[in-house]
Design an enzyme around this catalytic site. Structure first.
Site, short mmCIF file in Angstrom:
data_model
loop_
_atom_site.label_atom_id
_atom_site.label_comp_id
_atom_site.label_asym_id
_atom_site.label_seq_id
_atom_site.Cartn_x
_atom_site.Cartn_y
_atom_site.Cartn_z
N SER A 279 0.85 -1.20 0.00
CA SER A 279 0.00 0.00 0.00
C SER A 279 0.88 1.24 0.00
CB SER A 279 -0.91 0.01 1.23
OG SER A 279 -1.65 1.20 1.25
N HIS B 255 -1.35 -1.09 -4.19
CA HIS B 255 -2.61 -0.57 -3.67
C HIS B 255 -2.48 0.94 -3.47
CE1 HIS B 255 -6.40 -1.10 -1.40
NE2 HIS B 255 -5.92 -0.28 -0.49
N ASP C 132 -4.46 4.29 -2.07
CA ASP C 132 -5.56 4.74 -1.21
C ASP C 132 -5.93 6.20 -1.49
OD1 ASP C 132 -6.12 2.47 0.55
OD2 ASP C 132 -4.07 2.77 1.27
N MET D 263 -8.42 9.22 -0.28
CA MET D 263 -9.30 9.66 0.82
C MET D 263 -9.70 11.12 0.59
SD MET D 263 -7.37 8.02 4.11
CE MET D 263 -6.57 6.41 4.02
N HIS E 282 -8.28 2.22 -4.26
CA HIS E 282 -9.28 2.07 -3.20
C HIS E 282 -9.86 3.46 -2.93
CE1 HIS E 282 -9.85 1.01 1.39
NE2 HIS E 282 -11.00 1.29 0.80
N MET F 16 -11.85 5.82 -0.95
CA MET F 16 -12.52 6.12 0.33
C MET F 16 -13.06 7.54 0.22
SD MET F 16 -9.69 4.33 2.76
CE MET F 16 -8.50 4.37 1.43
N MET G 13 -12.45 -4.63 4.87
CA MET G 13 -11.60 -3.79 5.71
C MET G 13 -11.37 -4.48 7.05
SD MET G 13 -10.67 -1.23 3.93
CE MET G 13 -9.70 -0.47 5.23
N ASP H 80 -7.65 -5.66 3.83
CA ASP H 80 -6.86 -4.42 3.90
C ASP H 80 -6.90 -3.87 5.32
OD1 ASP H 80 -5.66 -1.96 3.43
OD2 ASP H 80 -7.31 -1.17 2.23
C1 DX5 Z 1 -6.56 2.31 5.41
C2 DX5 Z 1 -6.13 1.98 4.00
C3 DX5 Z 1 -5.11 0.91 3.92
C4 DX5 Z 1 -3.79 1.23 4.56
C5 DX5 Z 1 -3.25 -0.05 5.12
O1 DX5 Z 1 -7.69 3.09 5.40
O2 DX5 Z 1 -7.22 1.57 3.23
O3 DX5 Z 1 -4.88 0.48 2.58
O4 DX5 Z 1 -2.83 1.76 3.67
O5 DX5 Z 1 -2.12 0.21 5.86
P1 DX5 Z 1 -1.61 -0.81 6.97
O6 DX5 Z 1 -1.26 -2.07 6.25
O7 DX5 Z 1 -0.43 -0.11 7.56
O8 DX5 Z 1 -2.72 -1.01 7.95
ZN ZN Z 2 -6.77 0.64 1.23
#
Ligand code: DX5
Ligand code: ZN
Length: 230
Positions: free
Chosen positions: A13, A38, A40, A42, A71, A73, A142, A180
């Protein structure tokens, strides 16, 4: 078992990478064998944090041929998913909790040319997906409340992975199961044993002194879960 071993993927990630060295970090995990990354996104509304958007994805797309798993969010994925696909996302996942027209959203992602995934928050039951399991390409469970890397793994997520794997088998479906949040050496084998194939790992890879070595060790741990199933 050989086929199954090939199916397990560790997805580093990028949220946990040092953004001033993003290219180096990607090269390190790719050299170690990573074929999926991956990404992320947000928005500060759906989750209480902000991360990166299409300009960063564009830069990443230029330096890697890896599968880019985006992903979302964000509160309005229908508006933004096409931009991410245009920028180079190979798969896009949206949260069940923000999609009143989930079937339409998933089909839109597929028609734009990406694999379509749906994400479940820790408090969202698997049963909410029963009517779209034949549409999705993957389901992301999640294992933390989304918004931050480095949180503690919630073990209830394993039960949800099992429920999805049972439904997949019962209905003869082919969607992948992704997990994840908080994935590391202590739970990667359990996640695989429960039925997950795509394991996202942020801090356990990029928080390590040598991300490439950490990636390989985690992949070996995940594969040990498969061997325990055999
Ligand atoms: C959290 C993200 C994850 C995050 C995971 O909201 O969706 O993808 O990067 O990080 P770790 O593996 O450190 O929990
Ligand atoms: Zn994620």
């Amino acid at each position: 078992m050989t086929d199954n071993v090939q199916m397990i993927e560790i997805l580093p990630s990028l949220l946990a990478a040092d953004f001033s060295r993003l290219g180096e970090h990607i090269a390190e995990v790719e050299a170690a064998g990573a074929t999926m990354l991956h990404f992320d996104v947000m928005d500060g509304h759906f989750v209480p944090n902000l991360t990166m958007g299409t300009p960063v994805l564009q830069s990443v797309r230029k330096i890697t041929r890896a599968h880019l798993d985006v992903h979302l969010m964000i509160a309005n994925p229908d508006q933004f998913a096409p931009m991410f696909i245009e920028t180079g996302a190979d798969s896009v996942s949206v949260h069940q909790e923000v999609c009143p027209h989930l079937d339409r959203t998933l089909r839109m992602i597929q028609s734009e040319g990406a694999l379509a995934g749906v994400v479940l928050n820790p408090s969202t039951p698997v049963a909410t997906l029963d009517e779209v399991l034949d549409v999705v390409d993957f389901v992301l469970v999640m294992a933390v409340n989304p918004g931050f890397g480095g949180q503690k793994f919630l073990t209830n997520s394993l039960r949800k992975v099992q429920q999805l794997a049972e439904r997949r088998q019962r209905f003869g479906l082919r969607f992948k199961i992704e997990i994840d949040g908080g994935i590391g050496a202590s739970n990667a084998a359990d996640a695989v044993k429960a039925g997950a194939e795509w394991l996202v790992a942020g801090n356990s890879v990029f928080g390590a002194p040598n991300p490439g070595a950490a990636f390989m060790a985690l992949r070996e741990t995940a594969h040990s879960g498969l061997r325990q199933l055999a």
